[in-house]
Structure formats: C-alpha cells, structure tokens
Design a protein around this motif. Structure first.
Motif, PDB file in Angstrom:
ATOM      1  N   ARG A 175      26.670 -10.202 -20.057  1.00 19.61           N
ATOM      2  CA  ARG A 175      27.181 -11.033 -18.965  1.00 19.61           C
ATOM      3  C   ARG A 175      26.156 -12.107 -18.643  1.00 19.61           C
ATOM      4  N   LYS A 176      26.619 -13.304 -18.518  1.00 17.99           N
ATOM      5  CA  LYS A 176      25.728 -14.437 -18.253  1.00 17.99           C
ATOM      6  C   LYS A 176      25.890 -14.904 -16.819  1.00 17.99           C
ATOM      7  N   GLY A 177      24.910 -15.639 -16.337  1.00 21.31           N
ATOM      8  CA  GLY A 177      24.981 -16.229 -15.010  1.00 21.31           C
ATOM      9  C   GLY A 177      24.045 -15.565 -14.033  1.00 21.31           C
ATOM     10  N   ASP A 178      22.794 -15.977 -14.048  1.00 27.52           N
ATOM     11  CA  ASP A 178      21.785 -15.457 -13.132  1.00 27.52           C
ATOM     12  C   ASP A 178      22.110 -15.980 -11.736  1.00 27.52           C
ATOM     13  N   ARG A 179      22.645 -15.137 -10.887  1.00 26.72           N
ATOM     14  CA  ARG A 179      23.153 -15.587  -9.594  1.00 26.72           C
ATOM     15  C   ARG A 179      22.098 -16.238  -8.694  1.00 26.72           C
ATOM     16  N   PRO A 180      20.883 -15.684  -8.563  1.00 29.65           N
ATOM     17  CA  PRO A 180      19.904 -16.391  -7.714  1.00 29.65           C
ATOM     18  C   PRO A 180      19.594 -17.799  -8.211  1.00 29.65           C
ATOM     19  N   ILE A 222      16.418 -31.376 -10.823  1.00 33.08           N
ATOM     20  CA  ILE A 222      15.830 -30.035 -10.824  1.00 33.08           C
ATOM     21  C   ILE A 222      16.920 -28.978 -10.658  1.00 33.08           C
ATOM     22  N   GLY A 223      17.886 -29.245  -9.796  1.00 38.90           N
ATOM     23  CA  GLY A 223      18.992 -28.315  -9.611  1.00 38.90           C
ATOM     24  C   GLY A 223      19.803 -28.117 -10.879  1.00 38.90           C
ATOM     25  N   VAL A 224      20.063 -29.197 -11.593  1.00 40.35           N
ATOM     26  CA  VAL A 224      20.825 -29.099 -12.844  1.00 40.35           C
ATOM     27  C   VAL A 224      20.038 -28.304 -13.884  1.00 40.35           C
ATOM     28  N   VAL A 225      18.731 -28.540 -13.968  1.00 38.14           N
ATOM     29  CA  VAL A 225      17.899 -27.797 -14.928  1.00 38.14           C
ATOM     30  C   VAL A 225      17.876 -26.311 -14.571  1.00 38.14           C
ATOM     31  N   ILE A 226      17.645 -25.988 -13.304  1.00 32.85           N
ATOM     32  CA  ILE A 226      17.633 -24.583 -12.879  1.00 32.85           C
ATOM     33  C   ILE A 226      18.992 -23.948 -13.126  1.00 32.85           C
ATOM     34  N   GLY A 227      20.061 -24.673 -12.837  1.00 29.22           N
ATOM     35  CA  GLY A 227      21.400 -24.156 -13.082  1.00 29.22           C
ATOM     36  C   GLY A 227      21.672 -23.927 -14.558  1.00 29.22           C
ATOM     37  N   GLY A 228      21.166 -24.798 -15.399  1.00 33.09           N
ATOM     38  CA  GLY A 228      21.327 -24.613 -16.841  1.00 33.09           C
ATOM     39  C   GLY A 228      20.644 -23.355 -17.333  1.00 33.09           C
ATOM     40  N   PHE A 229      19.402 -23.152 -16.884  1.00 34.57           N
ATOM     41  CA  PHE A 229      18.694 -21.929 -17.260  1.00 34.57           C
ATOM     42  C   PHE A 229      19.374 -20.697 -16.665  1.00 34.57           C
ATOM     43  N   GLY A 230      19.851 -20.811 -15.440  1.00 29.84           N
ATOM     44  CA  GLY A 230      20.530 -19.690 -14.802  1.00 29.84           C
ATOM     45  C   GLY A 230      21.831 -19.330 -15.489  1.00 29.84           C
ATOM     46  N   ALA A 231      22.499 -20.310 -16.077  1.00 33.50           N
ATOM     47  CA  ALA A 231      23.770 -20.055 -16.749  1.00 33.50           C
ATOM     48  C   ALA A 231      23.589 -19.303 -18.063  1.00 33.50           C
ATOM     49  N   ILE A 232      22.435 -19.470 -18.704  1.00 35.47           N
ATOM     50  CA  ILE A 232      22.234 -18.803 -19.995  1.00 35.47           C
ATOM     51  C   ILE A 232      21.473 -17.487 -19.879  1.00 35.47           C
ATOM     52  N   HIS A 233      20.809 -17.242 -18.760  1.00 38.71           N
ATOM     53  CA  HIS A 233      20.091 -15.980 -18.579  1.00 38.71           C
ATOM     54  C   HIS A 233      21.052 -14.846 -18.268  1.00 38.71           C
ATOM     55  N   ALA A 234      20.583 -13.646 -18.498  1.00 38.78           N
ATOM     56  CA  ALA A 234      21.390 -12.473 -18.187  1.00 38.78           C
ATOM     57  C   ALA A 234      21.650 -12.404 -16.686  1.00 38.78           C
ATOM     58  N   ARG A 235      22.772 -11.846 -16.344  1.00 36.30           N
ATOM     59  CA  ARG A 235      23.187 -11.793 -14.942  1.00 36.30           C
ATOM     60  C   ARG A 235      22.259 -10.904 -14.121  1.00 36.30           C
ATOM     61  N   GLU A 236      21.912 -11.412 -12.961  1.00 36.16           N
ATOM     62  CA  GLU A 236      21.100 -10.657 -12.006  1.00 36.16           C
ATOM     63  C   GLU A 236      21.743 -10.848 -10.647  1.00 36.16           C
TER      64      GLU A 236
END
Length: 154
Positions: A9-14, A60-74
């Motif tokens: 599952r993808k999408g690191d919520r924080p 910065i928000g777009v970059v953080i969101g991009g990384f958050g979208a590919i990381h495992a869900r937390e």
C-alpha cells in the motif's frame, strides 16, 4: 481474520498531509498577495519576497507529496497535546515578558520552557544553547537590526 496487510500500500499519510499544508499555505499566500506589486530583482516591490516564499512553499509541498506518494503507507498517530501546550505557553510568555522584562528574560523563558516539550532534552545542553541563542538574538535583532525592544528590564 486479520486486517489488510500494509505491504504494497502506498501513500505515507503524514507526508501527504504535510504536502497539502505546504501547498495550501503557499496558494493562500499567493492569493492574499495578488494585488501587491512584484517589481524586479534589482527594484523589489512589496510582493516580491512573499511571492517567492509562497512558490517555494508550493514546490517543497509538491516534492514532499511526491515522496509521500511512493513511500509505504504510514498512519497518522494521535497528536500529543501536552508538548503543543508547552510551546504555546513559551511563545505567549515570550510576548508578555519581553514587554516588561526585556529581550534577555523573554528569550531565556522561551528557550527553557520550550525545551521541556522534548522529554529527551538535557539540562546542560539547554542552558548552553539558551545562552548562545539569547546572545545571538540580542546582537542580531536588537543591536544589528535595531528592533525597538529593551534588552534588560532596567
């Protein structure tokens, strides 16, 4: 029967929430400053720096969101209100103490009380950092920039 597995599952919520806040505040700032004159780099208008800061927030928000979208869900953990209350008390106390007792007392209050929000802080480190940051702040803001605030209460 166990719940669904977190594997795959993808999408690191924080990170996604942080990205939304950054992009939202950047967009709000751009909207609020839409009537300010931009100017040029050599003759900056009142809207130049705010617009640059807002665009940086969005990037910065777009970059953080991009990384958050590919990381495992937390999942987002429950907020701890006690540290927030301590930081709020430190900032509000700074405002009141600065008016009556000067920058040094207010800065010491802010840093000592604010450090209690972190249970892992060490007293020796906090005292050394408080001394250094108070001296640095007084030199930069009061002496260097000429902020109209007394340094001492006397």
């Amino acid at each position: 029967m166990a719940g669904p597995s977190k594997l795959g599952r993808k999408g690191d919520r924080p990170d996604l929430l942080t990205a939304a806040l950054f992009v939202g505040f950047g967009a709000l700032g751009l909207w609020a400053g839409r009537d300010l004159t931009l100017g040029t780099a050599s003759a900056m208008g009142p809207g130049y720096l705010p617009r640059i800061v807002c665009w940086l927030l969005i990037i910065i928000g777009v970059v953080i969101g991009g990384f958050g979208a590919i990381h495992a869900r937390e999942d987002i953990s429950k907020p701890k209100l006690w540290p927030l209350m301590i930081i709020l008390a430190a900032v509000v106390g700074f405002a009141f103490i600065a008016e009556f007792f000067g920058f040094v007392a207010a800065s010491v209050w802010l840093l000592l009380v604010g450090s209690t929000a972190d249970r892992e802080s060490r007293l020796r480190e906090v005292i050394l950092l408080t001394a250094g940051l108070t001296a640095f702040g007084a030199l930069v803001f009061i002496v260097g920039l000429g902020v109209q605030m007394p340094i001492w209460p006397f």
